[in-house]
Design a protein around this motif. Sequence first.
Motif, PDB file in Angstrom:
ATOM      1  N   ASP A  41       0.833  -1.201   0.000  1.00 25.86           N
ATOM      2  CA  ASP A  41       0.000   0.000   0.000  1.00 25.86           C
ATOM      3  C   ASP A  41       0.872   1.257   0.000  1.00 25.86           C
ATOM      4  O   ASP A  41       1.282   1.723  -1.052  1.00 25.86           O
ATOM      5  CB  ASP A  41      -0.944  -0.042   1.201  1.00 25.86           C
ATOM      6  CG  ASP A  41      -2.071   0.960   1.106  1.00 25.86           C
ATOM      7  OD1 ASP A  41      -1.982   1.872   0.277  1.00 25.86           O
ATOM      8  OD2 ASP A  41      -3.051   0.837   1.873  1.00 25.86           O
ATOM      9  N   ARG A  43      -0.005   4.361   0.836  1.00 22.31           N
ATOM     10  CA  ARG A  43      -0.672   5.602   0.433  1.00 22.31           C
ATOM     11  C   ARG A  43      -0.500   6.724   1.450  1.00 22.31           C
ATOM     12  O   ARG A  43      -0.602   7.900   1.100  1.00 22.31           O
ATOM     13  CB  ARG A  43      -2.174   5.331   0.208  1.00 22.31           C
ATOM     14  CG  ARG A  43      -2.486   4.604  -1.081  1.00 22.31           C
ATOM     15  CD  ARG A  43      -3.958   4.240  -1.159  1.00 22.31           C
ATOM     16  NE  ARG A  43      -4.308   3.195  -0.205  1.00 22.31           N
ATOM     17  CZ  ARG A  43      -5.553   2.728  -0.046  1.00 22.31           C
ATOM     18  NH1 ARG A  43      -6.551   3.240  -0.765  1.00 22.31           N
ATOM     19  NH2 ARG A  43      -5.792   1.769   0.824  1.00 22.31           N
ATOM     20  N   TRP A 132      -6.520 -10.139  -1.239  1.00 25.96           N
ATOM     21  CA  TRP A 132      -6.862  -8.755  -1.543  1.00 25.96           C
ATOM     22  C   TRP A 132      -5.632  -7.907  -1.861  1.00 25.96           C
ATOM     23  O   TRP A 132      -5.590  -7.228  -2.885  1.00 25.96           O
ATOM     24  CB  TRP A 132      -7.617  -8.123  -0.374  1.00 25.96           C
ATOM     25  CG  TRP A 132      -9.002  -8.661  -0.181  1.00 25.96           C
ATOM     26  CD1 TRP A 132      -9.695  -9.466  -1.034  1.00 25.96           C
ATOM     27  CD2 TRP A 132      -9.854  -8.421   0.933  1.00 25.96           C
ATOM     28  NE1 TRP A 132     -10.937  -9.750  -0.518  1.00 25.96           N
ATOM     29  CE2 TRP A 132     -11.067  -9.124   0.691  1.00 25.96           C
ATOM     30  CE3 TRP A 132      -9.727  -7.701   2.117  1.00 25.96           C
ATOM     31  CZ2 TRP A 132     -12.124  -9.111   1.596  1.00 25.96           C
ATOM     32  CZ3 TRP A 132     -10.781  -7.679   3.019  1.00 25.96           C
ATOM     33  CH2 TRP A 132     -11.966  -8.380   2.756  1.00 25.96           C
ATOM     34  N   GLU A 137      -6.421  -4.906  -4.295  1.00 23.38           N
ATOM     35  CA  GLU A 137      -7.760  -4.519  -3.820  1.00 23.38           C
ATOM     36  C   GLU A 137      -7.616  -3.838  -2.458  1.00 23.38           C
ATOM     37  O   GLU A 137      -7.812  -4.451  -1.406  1.00 23.38           O
ATOM     38  CB  GLU A 137      -8.666  -5.747  -3.749  1.00 23.38           C
ATOM     39  CG  GLU A 137      -8.866  -6.421  -5.099  1.00 23.38           C
ATOM     40  CD  GLU A 137      -9.757  -7.657  -5.006  1.00 23.38           C
ATOM     41  OE1 GLU A 137     -10.415  -7.836  -3.961  1.00 23.38           O
ATOM     42  OE2 GLU A 137      -9.791  -8.431  -5.980  1.00 23.38           O
ATOM     43  N   LEU A 138      -7.288  -2.561  -2.494  1.00 16.03           N
ATOM     44  CA  LEU A 138      -6.954  -1.818  -1.275  1.00 16.03           C
ATOM     45  C   LEU A 138      -8.131  -1.034  -0.702  1.00 16.03           C
ATOM     46  O   LEU A 138      -7.989  -0.376   0.326  1.00 16.03           O
ATOM     47  CB  LEU A 138      -5.799  -0.852  -1.566  1.00 16.03           C
ATOM     48  CG  LEU A 138      -4.524  -1.483  -2.134  1.00 16.03           C
ATOM     49  CD1 LEU A 138      -3.478  -0.402  -2.390  1.00 16.03           C
ATOM     50  CD2 LEU A 138      -3.964  -2.551  -1.201  1.00 16.03           C
ATOM     51  N   ASP A 139      -9.274  -1.078  -1.356  1.00 15.29           N
ATOM     52  CA  ASP A 139     -10.425  -0.306  -0.894  1.00 15.29           C
ATOM     53  C   ASP A 139     -11.461  -1.170  -0.187  1.00 15.29           C
ATOM     54  O   ASP A 139     -12.626  -0.769  -0.050  1.00 15.29           O
ATOM     55  CB  ASP A 139     -11.082   0.429  -2.065  1.00 15.29           C
ATOM     56  CG  ASP A 139     -10.178   1.515  -2.621  1.00 15.29           C
ATOM     57  OD1 ASP A 139      -9.483   2.165  -1.812  1.00 15.29           O
ATOM     58  OD2 ASP A 139     -10.157   1.705  -3.849  1.00 15.29           O
ATOM     59  N   ARG A 140     -11.055  -2.334   0.264  1.00 14.79           N
ATOM     60  CA  ARG A 140     -11.963  -3.212   1.001  1.00 14.79           C
ATOM     61  C   ARG A 140     -12.225  -2.643   2.399  1.00 14.79           C
ATOM     62  O   ARG A 140     -11.319  -2.157   3.084  1.00 14.79           O
ATOM     63  CB  ARG A 140     -11.364  -4.605   1.132  1.00 14.79           C
ATOM     64  CG  ARG A 140     -11.170  -5.316  -0.206  1.00 14.79           C
ATOM     65  CD  ARG A 140     -12.472  -5.946  -0.653  1.00 14.79           C
ATOM     66  NE  ARG A 140     -12.300  -6.792  -1.836  1.00 14.79           N
ATOM     67  CZ  ARG A 140     -13.213  -7.658  -2.261  1.00 14.79           C
ATOM     68  NH1 ARG A 140     -14.360  -7.770  -1.613  1.00 14.79           N
ATOM     69  NH2 ARG A 140     -12.996  -8.397  -3.342  1.00 14.79           N
ATOM     70  N   GLY A 141     -13.470  -2.732   2.841  1.00 14.83           N
ATOM     71  CA  GLY A 141     -13.840  -2.183   4.144  1.00 14.83           C
ATOM     72  C   GLY A 141     -13.088  -2.826   5.299  1.00 14.83           C
ATOM     73  O   GLY A 141     -12.640  -2.139   6.231  1.00 14.83           O
ATOM     74  N   TYR A 143     -10.202  -4.187   5.206  1.00 17.98           N
ATOM     75  CA  TYR A 143      -8.790  -3.783   5.177  1.00 17.98           C
ATOM     76  C   TYR A 143      -8.618  -2.444   5.887  1.00 17.98           C
ATOM     77  O   TYR A 143      -7.700  -2.272   6.706  1.00 17.98           O
ATOM     78  CB  TYR A 143      -8.293  -3.700   3.735  1.00 17.98           C
ATOM     79  CG  TYR A 143      -6.893  -3.124   3.609  1.00 17.98           C
ATOM     80  CD1 TYR A 143      -5.817  -3.733   4.262  1.00 17.98           C
ATOM     81  CD2 TYR A 143      -6.658  -1.976   2.851  1.00 17.98           C
ATOM     82  CE1 TYR A 143      -4.534  -3.203   4.152  1.00 17.98           C
ATOM     83  CE2 TYR A 143      -5.378  -1.455   2.741  1.00 17.98           C
ATOM     84  CZ  TYR A 143      -4.322  -2.068   3.387  1.00 17.98           C
ATOM     85  OH  TYR A 143      -3.050  -1.550   3.287  1.00 17.98           O
ATOM     86  N   TYR A 144      -9.514  -1.484   5.603  1.00 18.04           N
ATOM     87  CA  TYR A 144      -9.459  -0.205   6.301  1.00 18.04           C
ATOM     88  C   TYR A 144      -9.670  -0.390   7.805  1.00 18.04           C
ATOM     89  O   TYR A 144      -8.986   0.234   8.629  1.00 18.04           O
ATOM     90  CB  TYR A 144     -10.507   0.753   5.747  1.00 18.04           C
ATOM     91  CG  TYR A 144     -10.158   1.348   4.406  1.00 18.04           C
ATOM     92  CD1 TYR A 144      -8.988   2.081   4.231  1.00 18.04           C
ATOM     93  CD2 TYR A 144     -10.999   1.195   3.308  1.00 18.04           C
ATOM     94  CE1 TYR A 144      -8.666   2.639   3.003  1.00 18.04           C
ATOM     95  CE2 TYR A 144     -10.681   1.745   2.076  1.00 18.04           C
ATOM     96  CZ  TYR A 144      -9.520   2.462   1.932  1.00 18.04           C
ATOM     97  OH  TYR A 144      -9.200   3.004   0.706  1.00 18.04           O
TER      98      TYR A 144
END
Length: 240
Positions: A41, A43, A132, A137-141, A143-144
């Motif tokens: 990631d 970001r 993921w 696939e970094l926008d999974r709930g 994961y956050y």
Amino acid sequence: MRLLKPRPPYQPLLLRLGHGLTSFFVIAAILTAFWTYNTYDGRWGRIPLPKWNAIEGIHGTFGLFSLLIFPLFFLYAVHRGHKRLIQANSLKKLTQVGKPVWWYTLHRLTNTLTILALTFALFSGKMMDETWLPKGELDRGWYYAHLISWVVLVICISLHVLMGAKVGGTPLLMSMFHWRFRAKDSPVLWRENIRRMLGRSRISSSLVQEWSQLSFPLKVLEVIVFVSLVGAFILPLFKG
């Protein structure tokens, strides 16, 4: 006159072992969690660590060991070390700002929040899918949620250590690392104690009685933690 150094308070051997093992695997999971984030990631910032795709699996292994050991440590903490956790009158004592009881109450609340933060981190981690991040696939709930849980956990652990230093100083912190133990805590007696406990004809009624003696906040805490941990094992079976 020569002043004697304060002796560290005695901590039960099982508490030290449970705390030590849980701490080791949790800290290892936190470090590998950041390396995993740094690899896949980044970001919100990145440091120059090697990109290592296998780190996610290593992080998952440390997380799994934490999940397996934590319930035993938590059970001991609630039923044998409950004085170190939230009390029924904790909110009332928080009004006595600046007094020793206020600091001790904050210490207990910090311990309790650390347990809840670890529970959420373990639960959210089990709800993730290991494919993921490699697939981007970094926008999974979940994961956050897992990222947030580990940030909160780092904050709680830091406060846990700081509050321990505040209320007990270095002796309290170092007491968790001593190897000495009293005769009643000897590992030689563990087998006999377990055999005696399992041999009770009314073990279920004993557990019910012990549960009834817990304060209401500790009952709520125990229900939340164990429901979450059971869910961490069961709910992932239905993800696909």
